[in-house]
Motif scaffolding. Structure first.
Motif, mmCIF file in Angstrom:
data_model
loop_
_atom_site.group_PDB
_atom_site.id
_atom_site.type_symbol
_atom_site.label_atom_id
_atom_site.label_comp_id
_atom_site.label_asym_id
_atom_site.label_seq_id
_atom_site.Cartn_x
_atom_site.Cartn_y
_atom_site.Cartn_z
ATOM 1 N N VAL A 1 65.486 79.640 -38.417
ATOM 2 C CA VAL A 1 64.715 78.543 -38.997
ATOM 3 C C VAL A 1 65.666 77.369 -39.202
ATOM 4 O O VAL A 1 66.708 77.511 -39.843
ATOM 5 C CB VAL A 1 64.072 78.924 -40.342
ATOM 6 C CG1 VAL A 1 63.174 77.792 -40.840
ATOM 7 C CG2 VAL A 1 63.281 80.204 -40.227
ATOM 8 N N GLN B 1 66.224 73.368 -40.478
ATOM 9 C CA GLN B 1 65.751 72.210 -41.237
ATOM 10 C C GLN B 1 66.622 71.010 -40.875
ATOM 11 O O GLN B 1 67.833 71.029 -41.099
ATOM 12 C CB GLN B 1 65.813 72.459 -42.736
ATOM 13 C CG GLN B 1 65.408 71.251 -43.578
ATOM 14 C CD GLN B 1 65.284 71.588 -45.041
ATOM 15 O OE1 GLN B 1 64.433 72.382 -45.433
ATOM 16 N NE2 GLN B 1 66.146 71.006 -45.865
ATOM 17 N N ARG C 1 61.168 70.646 -39.647
ATOM 18 C CA ARG C 1 61.645 72.019 -39.511
ATOM 19 C C ARG C 1 61.151 72.618 -38.200
ATOM 20 O O ARG C 1 60.169 72.155 -37.625
ATOM 21 C CB ARG C 1 61.148 72.869 -40.690
ATOM 22 C CG ARG C 1 61.694 72.414 -42.031
ATOM 23 C CD ARG C 1 61.045 73.173 -43.161
ATOM 24 N NE ARG C 1 61.569 72.741 -44.458
ATOM 25 C CZ ARG C 1 60.858 72.678 -45.573
ATOM 26 N NH1 ARG C 1 59.576 73.038 -45.555
ATOM 27 N NH2 ARG C 1 61.409 72.276 -46.695
ATOM 28 N N VAL D 1 61.252 76.675 -35.882
ATOM 29 C CA VAL D 1 61.598 78.091 -35.823
ATOM 30 C C VAL D 1 61.759 78.484 -34.356
ATOM 31 O O VAL D 1 60.976 78.060 -33.508
ATOM 32 C CB VAL D 1 60.505 78.963 -36.468
ATOM 33 C CG1 VAL D 1 60.817 80.449 -36.306
ATOM 34 C CG2 VAL D 1 60.321 78.606 -37.942
ATOM 35 N N LEU E 1 60.848 76.528 -46.072
ATOM 36 C CA LEU E 1 62.221 77.034 -46.099
ATOM 37 C C LEU E 1 62.905 76.624 -47.388
ATOM 38 O O LEU E 1 62.924 75.448 -47.744
ATOM 39 C CB LEU E 1 63.031 76.507 -44.906
ATOM 40 C CG LEU E 1 64.511 76.898 -44.882
ATOM 41 C CD1 LEU E 1 64.674 78.406 -44.736
ATOM 42 C CD2 LEU E 1 65.252 76.176 -43.771
ATOM 43 N N ALA F 1 61.964 82.029 -46.140
ATOM 44 C CA ALA F 1 61.299 81.299 -45.068
ATOM 45 C C ALA F 1 59.906 81.865 -44.865
ATOM 46 O O ALA F 1 59.692 83.072 -44.996
ATOM 47 C CB ALA F 1 62.102 81.410 -43.770
#
Length: 211
Positions: free
Chosen positions: A40, A42, A57, A59, A127, A138
């Motif tokens: 993940v 950010q 963000r 993933v 997150l 998360a």
């Protein structure tokens, strides 16, 4: 043709199915023979050409039947639903190794080592992360739930702190290592329990990790 200039700075949290030491970081074969996990990201500050990426963000979920370098993997990207179309296109490109020098980032490598690329999703991504404390939570509703914590010493019960320092690494310069447990239900499904957790600050561009 010149590549688009891009840069991302922020924090990242990941969990894979390896032991705490993650043999992949030491050029060894995976703990369980295969490699599965997620990251993940950010972006606190970033851009892709003229497109700003601040505050977004993303993933990346991945799986390989053996070691990453053996290929035949699959991956899926989830991008912050708050992103507008240019931002979505930008993050999708970066996380699939686009506009990046060959082998310069782990995103490039993961993409190149995957035979199957599942459709990108656009979801709300939550997150919470404290890199130095090795703690993270998360969440992607209905898809991902994960929690990271420090490793506990079996001898004393106290938090154990260890870091991996990679002067020439393509993923990070220094990462804090902890324990993590996660459930992922996307095109790739994962059930990880008390395995390798990674917490790091991110500074990356098309040439790799910025040091």
């Amino acid at each position: 043709m010149a590549k688009i200039d891009w840069r991302v700075e922020g924090v990242a949290y990941g969990n894979c199915n390896c032991d705490y030491s993650c043999p992949c970081q030491f050029e060894l074969l995976p703990s369980n023979g295969n490699c599965q996990g997620f990251e993940v990201l950010q972006v606190d500050k970033g851009h892709y050409g003229d497109v700003k990426l601040d505050g977004l963000r993303a993933v990346m979920i991945y799986s390989w039947p053996g070691a990453i370098f053996e290929g035949k993997g699959e991956m899926q990207v989830i991008i912050d639903e708050r992103a507008d179309q240019p931002q979505r296109d930008a993050l999708d490109s970066i996380l699939h190794g686009g506009e990046t020098n060959d082998e310069a980032t782990h995103w490039w490598v993961f993409n190149a080592m995957s035979d199957k690329h599942h459709p990108t999703l656009f979801k709300q991504i939550e997150l919470e992360i404290d890199v130095d404390a090795r703690k993270a939570k998360a969440s992607v509703s209905g898809i991902l739930e994960s929690a990271g914590r420090p490793i506990k010493s079996p001898a004393t019960g106290q938090d154990h702190r260890v870091r991996i320092d990679m002067p020439n690494g393509i993923e990070f310069a220094i990462a804090e290592i902890g324990s993590a447990s996660s459930t992922v239900k996307a095109a790739i499904t994962l059930e990880l329990n008390d395995s390798y957790g990674q917490f790091q600050r991110v500074a990356m561009n098309r040439e790799g990790v910025i040091r």
